[in-house]
Design a protein around this motif. Structure first.
Motif, PDB file in Angstrom:
ATOM      1  N   LEU A  87       0.829  -1.205   0.000  1.00  0.00           N
ATOM      2  CA  LEU A  87       0.000   0.000   0.000  1.00  0.00           C
ATOM      3  C   LEU A  87       0.865   1.257   0.000  1.00  0.00           C
ATOM      4  O   LEU A  87       0.533   2.259  -0.646  1.00  0.00           O
ATOM      5  N   GLY A  88       1.986   1.222   0.713  1.00  0.00           N
ATOM      6  CA  GLY A  88       2.900   2.363   0.709  1.00  0.00           C
ATOM      7  C   GLY A  88       3.498   2.608  -0.663  1.00  0.00           C
ATOM      8  O   GLY A  88       3.607   3.752  -1.116  1.00  0.00           O
ATOM      9  N   ALA A  89       3.894   1.520  -1.347  1.00  0.00           N
ATOM     10  CA  ALA A  89       4.441   1.664  -2.706  1.00  0.00           C
ATOM     11  C   ALA A  89       3.369   2.166  -3.670  1.00  0.00           C
ATOM     12  O   ALA A  89       3.646   2.987  -4.546  1.00  0.00           O
ATOM     13  N   LEU A  90       2.142   1.685  -3.497  1.00  0.00           N
ATOM     14  CA  LEU A  90       1.044   2.145  -4.352  1.00  0.00           C
ATOM     15  C   LEU A  90       0.791   3.639  -4.159  1.00  0.00           C
ATOM     16  O   LEU A  90       0.590   4.385  -5.130  1.00  0.00           O
ATOM     17  N   GLN A  91       0.830   4.088  -2.919  1.00  0.00           N
ATOM     18  CA  GLN A  91       0.627   5.515  -2.647  1.00  0.00           C
ATOM     19  C   GLN A  91       1.732   6.347  -3.285  1.00  0.00           C
ATOM     20  O   GLN A  91       1.467   7.409  -3.874  1.00  0.00           O
ATOM     21  N   ALA A  92       2.971   5.889  -3.194  1.00  0.00           N
ATOM     22  CA  ALA A  92       4.090   6.642  -3.776  1.00  0.00           C
ATOM     23  C   ALA A  92       3.943   6.756  -5.295  1.00  0.00           C
ATOM     24  O   ALA A  92       4.204   7.813  -5.881  1.00  0.00           O
ATOM     25  N   ARG A  93       3.511   5.688  -5.955  1.00  0.00           N
ATOM     26  CA  ARG A  93       3.329   5.732  -7.410  1.00  0.00           C
ATOM     27  C   ARG A  93       2.151   6.629  -7.786  1.00  0.00           C
ATOM     28  O   ARG A  93       2.191   7.317  -8.807  1.00  0.00           O
ATOM     29  N   LEU A  94       1.101   6.611  -6.981  1.00  0.00           N
ATOM     30  CA  LEU A  94      -0.030   7.504  -7.228  1.00  0.00           C
ATOM     31  C   LEU A  94       0.412   8.967  -7.151  1.00  0.00           C
ATOM     32  O   LEU A  94       0.047   9.799  -8.000  1.00  0.00           O
ATOM     33  N   GLU A  95       1.187   9.289  -6.142  1.00  0.00           N
ATOM     34  CA  GLU A  95       1.665  10.654  -5.981  1.00  0.00           C
ATOM     35  C   GLU A  95       2.560  11.062  -7.147  1.00  0.00           C
ATOM     36  O   GLU A  95       2.492  12.198  -7.634  1.00  0.00           O
ATOM     37  N   ARG A  96       3.394  10.143  -7.608  1.00  0.00           N
ATOM     38  CA  ARG A  96       4.274  10.451  -8.743  1.00  0.00           C
ATOM     39  C   ARG A  96       3.465  10.705 -10.016  1.00  0.00           C
ATOM     40  O   ARG A  96       3.751  11.633 -10.777  1.00  0.00           O
ATOM     41  N   LEU A  97       2.451   9.875 -10.254  1.00  0.00           N
ATOM     42  CA  LEU A  97       1.616  10.066 -11.439  1.00  0.00           C
ATOM     43  C   LEU A  97       0.852  11.381 -11.356  1.00  0.00           C
ATOM     44  O   LEU A  97       0.721  12.089 -12.368  1.00  0.00           O
ATOM     45  N   LEU A  98       0.370  11.741 -10.189  1.00  0.00           N
ATOM     46  CA  LEU A  98      -0.349  13.013 -10.031  1.00  0.00           C
ATOM     47  C   LEU A  98       0.561  14.196 -10.320  1.00  0.00           C
ATOM     48  O   LEU A  98       0.139  15.181 -10.931  1.00  0.00           O
ATOM     49  N   ARG A  99       1.809  14.118  -9.882  1.00  0.00           N
ATOM     50  CA  ARG A  99       2.762  15.200 -10.186  1.00  0.00           C
ATOM     51  C   ARG A  99       3.005  15.295 -11.685  1.00  0.00           C
ATOM     52  O   ARG A  99       3.106  16.396 -12.250  1.00  0.00           O
ATOM     53  N   ARG A 100       3.096  14.151 -12.356  1.00  0.00           N
ATOM     54  CA  ARG A 100       3.311  14.157 -13.807  1.00  0.00           C
ATOM     55  C   ARG A 100       2.114  14.756 -14.529  1.00  0.00           C
ATOM     56  O   ARG A 100       2.267  15.542 -15.464  1.00  0.00           O
ATOM     57  N   LEU A 101       0.910  14.410 -14.108  1.00  0.00           N
ATOM     58  CA  LEU A 101      -0.291  14.962 -14.737  1.00  0.00           C
ATOM     59  C   LEU A 101      -0.378  16.470 -14.511  1.00  0.00           C
ATOM     60  O   LEU A 101      -0.757  17.230 -15.408  1.00  0.00           O
ATOM     61  N   GLN A 102      -0.024  16.911 -13.317  1.00  0.00           N
ATOM     62  CA  GLN A 102      -0.050  18.351 -13.038  1.00  0.00           C
ATOM     63  C   GLN A 102       0.947  19.089 -13.919  1.00  0.00           C
ATOM     64  O   GLN A 102       0.655  20.172 -14.448  1.00  0.00           O
TER      65      GLN A 102
END
Length: 218
Positions: A145-160
């Motif tokens: 779950l921690g790794a999933l959260q980190a990847r979600l945050e990275r993708l959100l930064r890329r989309l922004q």
């Protein structure tokens, strides 16, 4: 006497030339120790390069989305193995799926990126909630779950970043944020985890299809 004077002058001139050569060699040695002092300053180390091709930025977003989709699929499979649960699971606080296969042909890039970012922000909040309030049952999945959260945050930064380069507005969610209370029971946290991972999987699968289609229109 003239010979002595000439010899003395030649000696002084030679000594001066040797001293100048020695100084030059010393300067060259010093400059070799600090080569960056004589090179025109470039961009600071680690500064991102701005891409002039929006399709390259979109490619990066697609790769991150695919990677996150694979992680989500794998974690959902682990959940089914550890905590089998038949039937559909849902949470009222989760976003509804934005698009269907029948609407792919009418997609527009601003709407897709805006909706995808809003939905993923909601799923990020739900993953954080699972890690915080999921209880002992889900502690065994904490690393995943921690790794999933980190990847979600990275993708959100890329989309922004992509939306900023395309001069798209950073829209706020249409719906008010529903507070997430603690699960009613251990079974409630397991059902919530199934619902979150299942919904995130569908959202990411749709996102990959939509982004690849939109890339062909840029």
């Amino acid at each position: 006497e003239e010979g002595v004077t000439w010899s003395h002058q030649f000696y002084l001139g030679s000594s001066s030339l040797l001293r100048r050569r020695g100084v030059c060699r010393l300067v060259l040695v010093v400059l070799s120790l600090w080569p960056d002092r004589v090179v025109a300053p470039g961009p600071p180390a680690g500064s991102p390069r701005v891409s002039s091709d929006p399709r390259a930025d979109l490619d990066s977003a697609v790769l991150l989305t695919r990677s996150l989709l694979a992680d989500t699929r794998q974690l959902a499979a682990q959940m089914r193995d550890k905590f089998p649960a038949d039937g559909d699971h849902s949470l009222d606080s989760l976003p509804t799926l934005a698009m269907s296969a029948g609407t792919l042909g009418s997609l527009q890039l601003p709407g897709v990126l805006t909706r995808l970012r809003v939905d993923l922000m909601s799923y990020l909040r739900h993953v954080q909630w699972l890690r915080r309030a999921g209880g002992p049952s889900l502690k065994t999945l904490e690393p995943e779950l921690g790794a999933l959260q980190a990847r979600l945050e990275r993708l959100l930064r890329r989309l922004q970043l992509l939306m900023s380069r395309l001069a798209l507005p950073q829209a706020a969610p249409d719906q008010p944020v529903i507070p997430l209370g603690p699960p009613a029971s251990a079974w409630g946290s397991i059902r919530a985890a199934h619902a979150i991972l299942g919904g995130l999987h569908l959202t990411l699968d749709w996102a990959v299809r939509g982004l690849l289609l939109l890339k062909t229109r840029l």
